[in-house]
Design an enzyme around this catalytic site. Structure first.
Site, PDB file in Angstrom:
ATOM      1  N   LYS A 156    -126.689  25.571  20.759  1.00  0.00           N
ATOM      2  CA  LYS A 156    -126.302  25.423  19.298  1.00  0.00           C
ATOM      3  C   LYS A 156    -127.031  25.721  18.224  1.00  0.00           C
ATOM      4  CE  LYS A 156    -123.799  21.344  21.513  1.00  0.00           C
ATOM      5  NZ  LYS A 156    -124.290  19.969  21.749  1.00  0.00           N
TER       6      LYS A 156
ATOM      7  N   LYS B  27    -138.129  15.743  29.150  1.00  0.00           N
ATOM      8  CA  LYS B  27    -137.816  16.480  28.100  1.00  0.00           C
ATOM      9  C   LYS B  27    -139.094  16.798  27.055  1.00  0.00           C
ATOM     10  CE  LYS B  27    -133.054  15.129  27.867  1.00  0.00           C
ATOM     11  NZ  LYS B  27    -132.172  16.445  28.014  1.00  0.00           N
TER      12      LYS B  27
ATOM     13  N   HIS C  37    -124.993  17.454  37.306  1.00  0.00           N
ATOM     14  CA  HIS C  37    -125.552  17.819  35.974  1.00  0.00           C
ATOM     15  C   HIS C  37    -127.044  17.706  35.980  1.00  0.00           C
ATOM     16  CE1 HIS C  37    -121.916  18.420  33.487  1.00  0.00           C
ATOM     17  NE2 HIS C  37    -121.366  17.862  34.544  1.00  0.00           N
TER      18      HIS C  37
ATOM     19  N   LYS D 294    -132.679  15.683  20.823  1.00  0.00           N
ATOM     20  CA  LYS D 294    -132.091  15.443  22.307  1.00  0.00           C
ATOM     21  C   LYS D 294    -132.302  14.108  22.681  1.00  0.00           C
ATOM     22  CE  LYS D 294    -134.608  18.990  23.750  1.00  0.00           C
ATOM     23  NZ  LYS D 294    -133.629  19.804  24.107  1.00  0.00           N
ATOM     24  N   ARG D 295    -131.863  13.399  23.830  1.00  0.00           N
ATOM     25  CA  ARG D 295    -132.101  12.235  24.177  1.00  0.00           C
ATOM     26  C   ARG D 295    -133.496  12.345  24.594  1.00  0.00           C
ATOM     27  NH1 ARG D 295    -128.216   8.172  25.456  1.00  0.00           N
ATOM     28  NH2 ARG D 295    -130.177   7.211  26.332  1.00  0.00           N
TER      29      ARG D 295
ATOM     30  N   THR E 122    -127.608  22.078  26.215  1.00  0.00           N
ATOM     31  CA  THR E 122    -126.744  22.730  25.455  1.00  0.00           C
ATOM     32  C   THR E 122    -127.159  22.704  24.029  1.00  0.00           C
ATOM     33  OG1 THR E 122    -125.705  20.698  25.490  1.00  0.00           O
ATOM     34  CG2 THR E 122    -124.824  22.441  26.780  1.00  0.00           C
TER      35      THR E 122
HETATM   36  C1  CR1 Z   1    -128.294  17.612  31.778  1.00  0.00           C
HETATM   37  O1  CR1 Z   1    -129.445  16.874  31.717  1.00  0.00           O
HETATM   38  C2  CR1 Z   1    -126.997  19.523  30.792  1.00  0.00           C
HETATM   39  C3  CR1 Z   1    -125.768  18.347  30.558  1.00  0.00           C
HETATM   40  C4  CR1 Z   1    -124.534  18.893  30.464  1.00  0.00           C
HETATM   41  C5  CR1 Z   1    -127.469  16.874  31.454  1.00  0.00           C
HETATM   42  C6  CR1 Z   1    -128.493  18.689  30.551  1.00  0.00           C
HETATM   43  O2  CR1 Z   1    -129.260  19.664  30.896  1.00  0.00           O
HETATM   44  O3  CR1 Z   1    -126.999  20.297  29.492  1.00  0.00           O
HETATM   45  O4  CR1 Z   1    -125.903  17.384  31.548  1.00  0.00           O
HETATM   46  N1  CR1 Z   1    -127.090  15.805  33.039  1.00  0.00           N
HETATM   47  O5  CR1 Z   1    -124.409  19.455  31.826  1.00  0.00           O
HETATM   48  C7  CR1 Z   1    -126.730  14.467  32.768  1.00  0.00           C
HETATM   49  O6  CR1 Z   1    -126.478  13.970  31.927  1.00  0.00           O
HETATM   50  C8  CR1 Z   1    -126.375  12.702  34.337  1.00  0.00           C
HETATM   51  O7  CR1 Z   1    -126.906  14.098  34.028  1.00  0.00           O
END
Ligand code: CR1
Length: 824
Positions: A665, A559, A360, A553-554, A661
């Site tokens: 949304k 980001k 991820h 987002k986080r 994601t």
């Molecule tokens: C990514 O940063 C992605 C999500 C789900 C995150 C994000 O871009 O949409 O995973 N990665 O695939 C993450 O949390 C530990 O890595």
């Protein structure tokens, strides 16, 4: 032809609510608090669910389909009540029944705490996947941890983030079932001994260990309209033995206390880091804890109705959600060899055919590596197995590459070994121990293949594949945006609920003036709904006629929330110096949690709030811009925010966001993307067309090129661009805080005057100008009402690809090979 819907007995539901209020609280409806009414209603819904749950499990027992075990440290489920009644197709019936009891369904839904057993995208993805698995009729278990405290609740005090424990279980969880009968033992520490079994084989066993009892809690995951109910099984830890008074010598006493402590700590809290690993011992314990319990359960379940464990992989697949559950590889080996007397080769065959891994992120700080001594001390038998996996793998590398012209075998070993530099590299274990490795968007998978995991890709290309992420339209449109959902259904029927590709049919309305007006009218109502929330929570009045520009987002440097707020500061300067210049009002909406120990991220939150204070209260601005930081961003308020967004800010440094994601949304809800060509943005633009998105900034190629050459020098931009200089100087001249030094660390991140190779690692200044220009294009486009309406509508119409149903179908067809369960 009328479609079949699931039966739901409204009168029974009503009676059951009344009965529950009485038996749970010894109260009448008039006396019950809203929380008590919620509990009563939730238990009544659970009754309805349990029938479907039992039917599904019975059908599965008969049909014996292959099962996917989705193993994940995080499941960010969001509230269950509303979603459950939607998927039961009982929303209207429940709403009406509650009204007859004088209860507002919305008020009731607000009584439910957000189950926040996840940080961000990774955990929410797991939740969307479960929804899709049930809706498509596949058998699945989500395997995770029942954290007592989930993601912290965020309070903003004096502009700063303050973390408050999230006691989500305080009032109990009506939807869960404690399954004591499925409890398992999980062993930590001690040492490994060898013995010879009856048949003369050399065997291993762990001794002198501590043990905890893993107790599963099951939560139902309901498919939409099909009666399929899968299970999210989350594990809690309990001490295994109470004190035995007759063996009360010192050693036993000590051990008993230690075991109790271990059990009470294990599932206490979710580590609040997104894309970042803190490397804490307790975290490794959590990982092994839920994996060992889940693997044991999966094997046992299989053995109940099969006799040849060598074919386990025909009925079970383990999908590892990032590297966090990777000990599953070694744990399955252990169970097969130690509990079922498999040879190494047989165990390895089953294990690699069972395990699959999703990557991820490529962020270096998120790569899990455990110190060998810690790993070995905590999991001695597992370590022994990992050591042997590594030995054999290194051997394989040598056999493959020794003698090949131009290949440095030692370099290959350095880059691919599982044990290296006294570390256990979990990603390497996941790749070697499974048969599938996937990234979460096309670009991300390409970067894995060509760069991050290049050597693995070259050695085993057949394992690599892409699975672009998706989201569930049931939660993020049907539940989150009832007005738009109804409009879509009126236009194209309700097939989109289970087949999002049908949204394509909306394209026929893109130039239809009436449809455009209706679409924008709905957006406006959703903006009013959010404006009301903002007024209640922030005390700030925002104008629903302004452009709602949203970044939620986080909080993470990559980001680039900082880029966004710097741009806002620039706009502020612009309006102040050119008060008569035409400027379309904008409301900048932020929402983000920062990991508790991530100082730069926390300071960015403070900056956003300080800038908000100055701008929102400056009479010169006259409301042309407003800045709002929404406290405690989470699934429940996200649903309100997505529905109200005009502009979706997806502005990560290209190459850094694996997928994203939230971008999907917001697209689903008719927001237009303002973004870099990163992650799934690339595919979003592909679907909707470049003319219906606002793209800016460096490409991933360019970013990676700079990185290869040691970065760039932001001082050049600072010195040559007066706009940039002014904005940066304002960080340290007291405009936004009395303490001029407060924001100095952010200033230094951008302009590290001592070590320029450490400056602006996320290319904020490099992308600044092109970002401003994209913002300007947005303001212009928005003023052309027709053009904007068409763009927004086309975003909704083009989001078909981004359903998690599509993602799950791809996993099923290409990786998992599951069969559907048929309900009569
Ligand atoms: C990514 O940063 C992605 C999500 C789900 C995150 C994000 O871009 O949409 O995973 N990665 O695939 C993450 O949390 C530990 O890595």
């Amino acid at each position: 032809m009328k479609k079949k819907t699931l039966p739901f007995d409204k009168d029974l539901f009503k009676r059951s609510v009344l009965y529950n209020v009485k038996t749970l609280y010894r109260k009448t409806m008039e006396e019950a608090t809203p929380q008590e009414m919620y509990q009563a209603a939730a238990y009544a819904i659970k009754d309805a669910i349990v029938d479907h749950w039992m039917t599904t499990q019975k059908a599965a027992a008969e049909q014996d389909p292959k099962i996917v075990y989705y193993m994940s440290m995080e499941f960010l489920m969001g509230r269950a009540f509303g979603n459950n009644i939607i998927n039961l197709q009982a929303y209207k019936a429940v709403k009406d029944a509650l009204e007859e009891l004088d209860i507002d369904v919305n008020v009731l839904e607000d009584q439910e705490p957000d189950p926040a057993l996840g940080n961000g995208g990774l955990g929410r993805l797991a939740a969307c996947f479960l929804d899709s698995l049930s809706t498509l009729g596949y058998m699945a278990y989500g395997c995770g941890i029942r954290y007592k405290y989930g993601m912290f609740r965020q309070k903003i005090q004096d502009g700063y983030q303050v973390e408050v424990p999230d006691a989500w279980l305080e009032n109990g969880n009506p939807f869960e079932l404690r399954r004591n009968e499925y409890a398992k033992e999980v062993k930590f520490g001690g040492y490994v001994t060898m013995y010879t079994d009856d048949m003369g084989r050399t065997m291993f066993k762990q001794e002198g260990y501590q043990v905890v009892k893993a107790v599963p809690y099951d939560l139902p995951v309901i498919g939409y309209g099909n009666g399929v109910v899968n299970t999210l099984r989350i594990w809690d830890a309990e001490p295994i033995q109470c004190f035995q008074l007759d063996s009360f010598d010192k050693g036993d006493y000590q051990k008993a206390v230690e075991q109790e402590n271990l059990a009470s700590q294990l599932c206490e809290v979710l580590y609040p880091n997104d894309n970042h690993i803190a490397g804490k011992e307790l975290r490794l314990k959590q990982q092994y804890f839920f994996i060992s319990a889940s693997v044991q359960t999966a094997v046992q379940k299989y053995m109940q109705n099969h006799d040849d464990l060598r074919k386990f992989y025909e009925k079970a697949v383990f999908q590892l959600n990032d590297t966090h559950p990777t000990v599953a590889v070694a744990e399955l080996m252990r169970v097969l060899m130690d509990d079922y007397q498999f040879s190494w080769d047989d165990a390895w065959d089953v294990t690699t055919k069972t395990c699959c891994y999703t990557n991820h992120t490529i962020m270096a700080e998120a790569l899990e590596k455990w110190p060998v001594d810690l790993f070995q001390r905590l999991l001695p038998r597992i370590y022994q197995i990992v050591d042997e996996i590594n030995r054999r793998f290194v051997d394989q590398i040598m056999r493959k590459y020794t003698g090949s012209a131009g290949i440095d075998v030692q370099a290959k070993i350095r880059s691919m070994a599982i044990l290296y530099d006294n570390q256990v590299k979990m990603a390497h274990l996941a790749i070697v121990g499974g048969h599938s490795v996937n990234g979460v968007a096309k670009l991300h998978t390409e970067i894995l293949e060509k760069r991050e995991l290049k050597d693995f890709y070259e050695m085993m290309p057949e394992k690599f594949n892409n699975k672009t992420n998706g989201i569930t339209q049931r939660r993020f449109l049907l539940h989150a945006n009832p007005l738009l959902a109804e409009w879509v259904t009126n236009k194209i029927g309700d097939g989109w609920i289970t087949d999002l590709s049908q949204m394509d049919k909306l394209k026929a309305f893109a130039n239809d003036k009436k449809a455009q007006n209706e679409f924008m009218e709905i957006k406006f109502k959703n903006k009013e709904r959010l404006a009301k929330y903002i007024l209640e929570h922030n005390g700030v009045k925002v104008d629903p006629k302004s452009i709602f520009d949203v970044q939620v987002k986080r909080l993470h440097e990559y980001k680039r929330q900082l880029l966004n707020i710097l741009q806002v500061i620039h706009k502020y300067n612009d309006i102040k110096t050119h008060p008569s210049k035409d400027f379309y009002p904008k409301t900048y909406i932020f929402g983000a949690k920062a990991a508790a120990g991530y100082l730069t991220a926390k300071l960015t939150i403070k900056l956003i709030n300080s800038v908000a204070d100055v701008i929102n209260n400056d009479p010169d601005i006259g409301g042309k811009i407003k800045v709002v930081f929404i406290e405690d961003y989470r699934v429940s308020n996200a649903e309100l925010i997505f529905a109200a967004a005009d502009v979706s800010e997806q502005i990560s440094t290209a190459s850094k966001e694996a997928s994203g994601t939230g971008n999907m949304k917001m697209m689903l809800n008719g927001a237009v993307t303002l973004g870099t060509l990163d992650g799934a943005n690339v595919e979003i633009v592909n679907e909707v067309g470049e003319e219906n998105a606002f793209i800016f900034g460096l490409t991933s190629q360019e970013v990676m090129e700079y990185e290869k050459n040691g970065g760039y020098n932001p001082m050049d931009i600072y010195n040559s661009d007066p706009n940039v200089k002014k904005v940066l100087d304002m960080l340290v001249d007291g405009t936004f805080s009395e303490d001029k030094e407060l924001f100095r660390p952010l200033y230094n991140c951008l302009l590290n005057t001592i070590n320029s190779s450490k400056a602006d690692q996320y290319f904020i200044l490099k992308d600044f100008e092109s970002y401003l220009e994209a913002q300007k294009r947005i303001s212009d486009a928005y003023q052309d009402k027709k053009r904007w309406a068409k763009m927004a509508l086309l975003n909704t119409a083009s989001c078909g690809k981004f359903s998690s149903d599509r993602t799950i179908k791809e996993y099923v067809d290409e990786v998992w090979h599951l069969d559907k369960v048929e309900l009569q």
